[in-house]
Motif scaffolding. Sequence first.
Motif, PDB file in Angstrom:
ATOM      1  N   GLN A 116     -10.746   2.900 -11.195  1.00  0.00           N
ATOM      2  CA  GLN A 116     -11.290   2.897 -10.043  1.00  0.00           C
ATOM      3  C   GLN A 116     -12.915   3.138 -10.186  1.00  0.00           C
ATOM      4  OE1 GLN A 116      -8.627   4.891 -10.671  1.00  0.00           O
ATOM      5  NE2 GLN A 116      -7.337   3.698  -9.443  1.00  0.00           N
TER       6      GLN A 116
ATOM      7  N   GLY B 172      -2.826   4.991   0.387  1.00  0.00           N
ATOM      8  CA  GLY B 172      -3.560   3.700   0.546  1.00  0.00           C
ATOM      9  C   GLY B 172      -3.378   3.154   2.022  1.00  0.00           C
TER      10      GLY B 172
ATOM     11  N   THR C 190      -6.077   4.939   4.127  1.00  0.00           N
ATOM     12  CA  THR C 190      -7.548   4.697   3.637  1.00  0.00           C
ATOM     13  C   THR C 190      -7.859   3.367   4.240  1.00  0.00           C
ATOM     14  OG1 THR C 190      -7.188   6.038   1.384  1.00  0.00           O
ATOM     15  CG2 THR C 190      -8.942   4.361   1.652  1.00  0.00           C
TER      16      THR C 190
ATOM     17  N   ARG D 230      -1.001  -0.379  -3.339  1.00  0.00           N
ATOM     18  CA  ARG D 230      -2.471   0.217  -3.514  1.00  0.00           C
ATOM     19  C   ARG D 230      -2.443   1.595  -3.124  1.00  0.00           C
ATOM     20  NH1 ARG D 230      -6.722  -3.694  -4.259  1.00  0.00           N
ATOM     21  NH2 ARG D 230      -5.968  -5.918  -4.150  1.00  0.00           N
ATOM     22  N   GLY D 231      -3.051   2.433  -4.000  1.00  0.00           N
ATOM     23  CA  GLY D 231      -3.176   3.896  -3.580  1.00  0.00           C
ATOM     24  C   GLY D 231      -4.704   3.866  -2.806  1.00  0.00           C
ATOM     25  N   SER D 232      -4.980   5.210  -2.602  1.00  0.00           N
ATOM     26  CA  SER D 232      -6.160   5.429  -2.005  1.00  0.00           C
ATOM     27  C   SER D 232      -7.184   5.251  -3.072  1.00  0.00           C
ATOM     28  CB  SER D 232      -6.505   7.049  -1.551  1.00  0.00           C
ATOM     29  OG  SER D 232      -6.119   7.987  -2.642  1.00  0.00           O
TER      30      SER D 232
ATOM     31  N   ASN E  31      -7.209   3.027  -5.511  1.00  0.00           N
ATOM     32  CA  ASN E  31      -7.735   1.496  -5.583  1.00  0.00           C
ATOM     33  C   ASN E  31      -8.437   1.042  -4.442  1.00  0.00           C
ATOM     34  OD1 ASN E  31      -6.728  -1.312  -5.273  1.00  0.00           O
ATOM     35  ND2 ASN E  31      -6.119  -1.022  -7.249  1.00  0.00           N
ATOM     36  N   VAL E  32      -7.972   1.543  -3.333  1.00  0.00           N
ATOM     37  CA  VAL E  32      -8.599   0.802  -1.899  1.00  0.00           C
ATOM     38  C   VAL E  32     -10.199   1.377  -1.993  1.00  0.00           C
ATOM     39  CG1 VAL E  32      -8.847   1.186   0.375  1.00  0.00           C
ATOM     40  CG2 VAL E  32      -6.444   0.951  -0.574  1.00  0.00           C
TER      41      VAL E  32
ATOM     42  N   ALA F 176       0.827  -1.164   0.091  1.00  0.00           N
ATOM     43  CA  ALA F 176      -0.134   0.091  -0.026  1.00  0.00           C
ATOM     44  C   ALA F 176       0.881   1.256  -0.001  1.00  0.00           C
ATOM     45  CB  ALA F 176      -0.881  -0.095   1.028  1.00  0.00           C
ATOM     46  N   SER F 177       0.389   2.104  -0.768  1.00  0.00           N
ATOM     47  CA  SER F 177       1.160   3.699  -0.832  1.00  0.00           C
ATOM     48  C   SER F 177       0.559   4.304   0.736  1.00  0.00           C
ATOM     49  CB  SER F 177       0.918   4.509  -2.015  1.00  0.00           C
ATOM     50  OG  SER F 177      -0.510   4.434  -1.691  1.00  0.00           O
TER      51      SER F 177
END
Length: 437
Positions: A415, A224, A227, A278-280, A282-283, A220-221
Amino acid sequence: MTSTLRRAGGFAAVGTLALAAPELGTAAAAPFAIVALLAAFVVDEGPVFELFARPQDRRDGRLNGLAGFALAATGLAILSTAPRESMPTAVFVAAILVVAYGNVGARAVEQWWTDPGRAIAGFSVVAFLAAVAGQLVVGWNLGGVPDLAAVVFLAAAGALVAALLRSMLYERDDPIVMLSTGLLLWLFHAIGVESGLVEVSVALTVTVALGYVSYRTGTASVPGMVTGVLLGLLTIVFGGVGWFAILIAFFAIGGLSAKYKYAEKERRGAAEDNEGARGSGNVLGNAAVALVAVIGFAASTGMQVDSTLFRFAFTGSLAAAMSDTLSSEIGVLFDEPRLITTLERVDPGTDGGITWQGYVVGVVGAALVAGVAVAVFTFDVPGLAALTVVVGGVAGMTVDSILGATLEGGRVGNQTVNFLGTLAGAVVSAVLAVALL
């Protein structure tokens, strides 16, 4: 002390005016309105101007940043003193202090480290402590005994919401962050917190620990991670441990599948950006429907809606997310994918391209979510309940692929397609639950 840290301290001092709300009553907005007027029309030079001025403010010769901050606080103050259905004073204070003091924490950390993860941690910790202190001060001034579980939960949720929005927006967007945080905290307060202080504290500790692990392992970034922690906290508090088990199963398995044979996916030109982290977007694309479902479950008592439907919507949406994630991440490793709408051969990684192996893995992913759901929830007919989740998951995966082949690209991003796929999974599972159970 750098100018950015001093400026953050100045904004924090202005935010502290919110603590006077119990004494000012209906005039709680007055201090912030005065500050907004002074910043916009009076103060254009001198030490006060230099303290609060951002680079754009100096070019404009006006303290636009401070004016916007104070106006946002004024708006929340007006909501907190409305004649009917007003925002609780504690929520008003928490929303302002979260942003005002969180920025101080971020700026202080940035004096020593450039790691964005540490800056977010500094923001979140200081924002959380300020929101807890503010709620306690307001509660005592109003003569009541604050509910410590609610205080901790609202402070943590506010800190995470503000940290997430801050990481996605720009520094000058603090007014948007403040208003959004205040409105969401108002919603959470209205739903209520049934858990005790120990349960909320454990939930916060567990979700933060798992979020840190996801960030350090590269699944996760920074946005992410924030989130995920926020979603996990809300899921535990509003749903329970069983709901969280399903959510974490998706994130853990989905995150690992993105890392699986990443070099091979890169060679094929089908790897996710940011090394699979995973970025925000994507989450949220995969879990926004699940979040709405768990909030709906918590609010279902006052809505006169069968809470079971939200349970199936939650599991169906995550089954769809798991199916789509596994089918994409594993299926892309096989040759000769075909477009789902025409069955013509396409290159690996093409939107809407599927392989039979990926589709089978997607069905297995839905079955995994169904298995966890049956293990943690009590269903009258477990077999049929599991079937509704699997069918919903496969339906959502199929919808995702069809939308990917027909709409994705241009104005419709991945997304959005993920969101619509999980929404389809939720709807199908809930409808089947009504029909079969």
